[in-house]
Design an enzyme around this catalytic site. Sequence first.
Site, PDB file in Angstrom:
ATOM      1  N   GLU A 146       0.884  -1.169   0.000  1.00  0.00           N
ATOM      2  CA  GLU A 146       0.000   0.000   0.000  1.00  0.00           C
ATOM      3  C   GLU A 146       0.916   1.212   0.000  1.00  0.00           C
ATOM      4  O   GLU A 146       1.473   1.588   1.035  1.00  0.00           O
ATOM      5  CB  GLU A 146      -0.870   0.005   1.266  1.00  0.00           C
ATOM      6  CG  GLU A 146      -1.841  -1.157   1.378  1.00  0.00           C
ATOM      7  CD  GLU A 146      -2.991  -1.062   0.398  1.00  0.00           C
ATOM      8  OE1 GLU A 146      -3.167   0.003  -0.229  1.00  0.00           O
ATOM      9  OE2 GLU A 146      -3.703  -2.054   0.231  1.00  0.00           O
ATOM     10  N   CYS A 166      -2.264   9.451   2.386  1.00  0.00           N
ATOM     11  CA  CYS A 166      -1.942   8.743   1.144  1.00  0.00           C
ATOM     12  C   CYS A 166      -3.014   8.988   0.093  1.00  0.00           C
ATOM     13  O   CYS A 166      -2.713   9.139  -1.081  1.00  0.00           O
ATOM     14  CB  CYS A 166      -1.770   7.252   1.410  1.00  0.00           C
ATOM     15  SG  CYS A 166      -3.167   6.498   2.247  1.00  0.00           S
TER      16      CYS A 166
END
Length: 501
Positions: free
Chosen positions: A245, A279
Amino acid sequence: MTATRTPGVPAIDEGSLISTNPATGEEVGRFPVASPDSVTEAVTRARDAAAWWAGLGFDGRKRRLLAFRSVLTNRLEELAALMHREGGKPRADALVEAIAAIDHVAWAAQHARKVLGRRRVGSSILLKEHASYLEYLPYGVIGVIGPWNYPILTPMGSIAYALAAGNAVVFKPSEYTPAVGQWFVDRFAEIVPEHPVLQIVHGLGDVGAALCRSGVDKIAFTGSTATGKKVMAAAAESLTPVLLECGGKDAMIVAADADLDAAAAACVWGGLTNAGQTCVGIERVYVADKVFDDFLNRVVSRAAKLSVGAEPTDDIGPITMPSQIDIIRRHIEDALTRGGRAALGGAEAVQPPFVSPTILVDVPEDSAAVQEETFGPTLTIARVRDAAEGVRLANATGYGLGGAIFSRSQGLDLARQVRSGMTSINSSLTFAGMPALPFGGVGNSGFGRIHGADGLREFTRPKAVVKRRGPTVLAAMTFDRTEKTMQQIVRVVQLVHGRSK
Ligand code: NDP
């Protein structure tokens, strides 16, 4: 005892990692640094714990995980205060993050049996006397490596799902947020005192690297793309599977038929919450020509009202990782040097450890502020002919994590065209708070999924079992077969598959 150190810079002193408040330098905690041997020992302990934990079954694990969820919930304020002290996160941002993490623990616990449990699946027409079973078994021990920007939500996106699936976990938190990691690992140990089902190993990047080579059965990494590549290279040595991720450069597209006030509010929140250190934060905005000026005015007026400071009630806290400030400054200066204009903020907005909201317009598409992850409270807002051109530009970076669309009529169509793992329509970042939805990216944003049913399966291996129920009907898979049987089989196959519809 507290001491004042360089704000936000973790130090190692006499074998301890010292975490500090990024705004004040106040010492938040000390944690023993793990040696490579102690990482391996933790994994060995985890292997025994994993067998015990898997043996509890779905119901036993669900009970423990739901109890863990309750403890986190009842101590929310304490957790949020620690997140504020260690990461500089405003209290409201910390609460929102922790609540989302709690939701994931509950969802994973409540859905593991349904998603992973043994079920009968259909059998082939040629093997009708056999029953087929599918179930998803835990890998064993999962190594979880986490970042600092969402110190409970991002690791929990892997940990909760890995635990619910029946694995033990060894967790390496970011060197910037060891205290938050230790806090929730301690809470879990209170609920599960029998075996070290969830352990933590502290230290710098080399401890993460040691975890990658420690013999874990899978690595779940959340962090930058650059480190993700190192993790994958290390895991390749032993063919350890990885879930990555990584970073993002998420775009919002504002179509001409958008609700502009709602779009401006979601843009400011999605871009600037957590000081832009998200993010899936909105970093680029593409706005249809017809509504560009109106939208920009609304964004600037909202962003200008945000308070910046170290108080828990401020809207925007400090930049947690001091080295990120240089990247943010470089992106702003590069954009301005190359013909961009600051509609709000600008180079003077960078006052370490704080950065005030900065809205940049007329920034060339190939500049760092548009192509690279900035990770600060900045937004580039560009004028496009229409939403279709917005999609084309949104897809023109190597990243592909999340994003948002604002349109009254074309949301679902546009969402499908954006090359990313998640898209919110008429909101921003909301997909991260939906436990039933998978979360993860494409391209430089990584691969694999946390959250939802896919997130549970990510921490398992599918196990296929075929069991004979009765005597053979059509004996094809044996040397006892006869020519007559083969002719029968061919006739059956032609009946089943020979038609064009
Ligand atoms: P880093 O890549 O710097 O670090 C992530 C973790 O990896 C840290 O625990 C770090 O330890 C560890 N690490 C460092 N070197 C190695 C190595 N060689 N082997 C194994 N582990 C190592 O990321 P940040 O902590 O700065 O986090 C910010 C990044 O994370 C941003 O790019 C952001 O977009 C991304 N992110 C992605 C999310 C997603 O879900 N896609 C969610 C949240 C963040 P240490 O801190 O001690 O160096």
